[in-house]
Design a protein around this motif. Structure first.
Motif, PDB file in Angstrom:
ATOM      1  N   ALA A 123       2.942  34.288  -7.822  1.00 38.71           N
ATOM      2  CA  ALA A 123       3.197  32.874  -8.131  1.00 38.71           C
ATOM      3  C   ALA A 123       1.942  32.036  -7.932  1.00 38.71           C
ATOM      4  N   MET A 124       1.164  32.364  -6.915  1.00 33.96           N
ATOM      5  CA  MET A 124      -0.102  31.656  -6.707  1.00 33.96           C
ATOM      6  C   MET A 124      -1.030  31.874  -7.900  1.00 33.96           C
ATOM      7  N   GLY A 125      -1.116  33.135  -8.355  1.00 34.44           N
ATOM      8  CA  GLY A 125      -1.976  33.443  -9.480  1.00 34.44           C
ATOM      9  C   GLY A 125      -1.559  32.769 -10.768  1.00 34.44           C
ATOM     10  N   GLU A 126      -0.263  32.562 -10.908  1.00 33.95           N
ATOM     11  CA  GLU A 126       0.259  31.931 -12.125  1.00 33.95           C
ATOM     12  C   GLU A 126       0.134  30.413 -12.094  1.00 33.95           C
ATOM     13  N   ASN A 127      -0.222  29.862 -10.940  1.00 34.83           N
ATOM     14  CA  ASN A 127      -0.243  28.403 -10.807  1.00 34.83           C
ATOM     15  C   ASN A 127      -1.597  27.867 -10.327  1.00 34.83           C
ATOM     16  N   LEU A 128      -2.665  28.515 -10.770  1.00 29.58           N
ATOM     17  CA  LEU A 128      -3.990  28.043 -10.388  1.00 29.58           C
ATOM     18  C   LEU A 128      -4.286  26.646 -10.920  1.00 29.58           C
ATOM     19  N   ALA A 141       0.171  21.837  -6.797  1.00 28.37           N
ATOM     20  CA  ALA A 141       1.374  21.619  -5.980  1.00 28.37           C
ATOM     21  C   ALA A 141       2.199  22.903  -5.899  1.00 28.37           C
ATOM     22  N   ALA A 142       2.379  23.575  -7.050  1.00 26.97           N
ATOM     23  CA  ALA A 142       3.127  24.834  -7.065  1.00 26.97           C
ATOM     24  C   ALA A 142       2.352  25.917  -6.319  1.00 26.97           C
ATOM     25  N   PHE A 143       1.034  25.897  -6.436  1.00 26.77           N
ATOM     26  CA  PHE A 143       0.195  26.864  -5.730  1.00 26.77           C
ATOM     27  C   PHE A 143       0.383  26.727  -4.221  1.00 26.77           C
ATOM     28  N   ASP A 189      -9.167  21.553  -6.246  1.00 26.13           N
ATOM     29  CA  ASP A 189      -9.535  22.011  -7.584  1.00 26.13           C
ATOM     30  C   ASP A 189      -9.233  23.491  -7.728  1.00 26.13           C
ATOM     31  N   GLU A 190      -9.371  23.990  -8.949  1.00 25.15           N
ATOM     32  CA  GLU A 190      -9.061  25.392  -9.233  1.00 25.15           C
ATOM     33  C   GLU A 190      -9.966  26.339  -8.474  1.00 25.15           C
TER      34      GLU A 190
END
Length: 247
Positions: free
Chosen positions: A146-151, A155-157, A198-199
């Motif tokens: 989920a972390m990888g999908e929300n870079l 907020a989701a990260f 930031d990303e």
């Protein structure tokens, strides 16, 4: 607003005198908390609007908004969309179950709390390496995914990041340690939310979590402690940078 609610709001704004400049959010939160627990305001009372509180305290609305957000995290107030912010029932019973309010606010207390969290996270992951189940590892992998999908959705990260750490704490098998870490995370939440800006930060954090999970899968206590220690060092720097920027 009813006549009683209006009277309560007027009484509250009159009781909150303008403040001197300083760590404004901290001071606002401390002033509100002291008033809420003084016995002068009944549980369930609707609070004045942010504008009124800001005027009474002589601060900006953003400081009031952030202070109320912190109070909501601790369960002192409750926000009812479309209705307003209310003092939660049973505040006097709630406060003893939290860490000292002073730990959350100001400097150097916040720095000490970050330092404590780092040590406890390392201890938790060391225990988890000895006790973690395959099912827990699968949940951590899902959080990592989920972390990888929300870079690009910080907020989701952050939510997935927090879930990963909660799984580690649960896997430690030490309930006291798990609850203490959760209390500390709650107190630091307002700064954690600002730590990833930031990303680039998110990508670095993702790699750190992946290293932690890899060591956990090997049940290697020494390796997992080292990877968590390295992660907490960089995570703490990011968090304190956000804290310093707000002072």
């Amino acid at each position: 607003m009813s006549a009683n609610s209006a009277a309560a709001a007027a009484h509250m704004t009159a009781a909150l005198a303008p403040m001197e400049q300083g760590s404004v959010v901290s001071e606002v939160a401390e002033r509100l908390l002291a008033y809420f627990t003084s016995g002068d305001i009944a549980p369930g009372t609707r609070l004045p609007a942010e504008r009124q509180l800001a005027t009474s305290l002589g601060v900006g609305r953003s400081a009031v908004r952030e202070a109320l957000a912190a109070l909501e995290i601790l369960g002192i107030v409750v926000v009812r969309p479309g209705s307003g912010t209310y003092l939660r029932d049973g505040v006097s019973e709630l406060l003893p179950r939290t860490l000292s309010w002073g730990l959350m606010l100001g400097e150097p207390r916040t720095r000490e709390l970050v330092e404590l969290r780092s040590g406890l996270e390392v201890q938790a992951v060391e225990l988890a390496a000895l006790r973690v189940t395959d099912e827990a590892l699968e949940r951590m992998q899902a959080d990592l995914d989920a972390m990888g999908e929300n870079l690009d959705d910080l907020a989701a990260f952050v939510e997935a990041d927090a879930a990963f750490h909660r799984e580690i704490a649960a896997a430690s098998g030490n309930l006291v340690l798990e609850e203490l870490l959760q209390s500390i995370r709650s107190l630091l939440r307002i700064w954690v939310d600002r730590a990833l800006t930031d990303e680039g930060h998110a990508e670095a954090a993702l790699k750190e979590h992946a290293a932690i999970l890899k060591a956990l899968e090997k049940r290697d206590s020494a390796a997992v402690a080292e990877t968590m220690r390295a992660h907490m060092e960089t995570a703490s720097k990011r968090l304190l940078a956000g804290f310093d920027a707000a002072q």
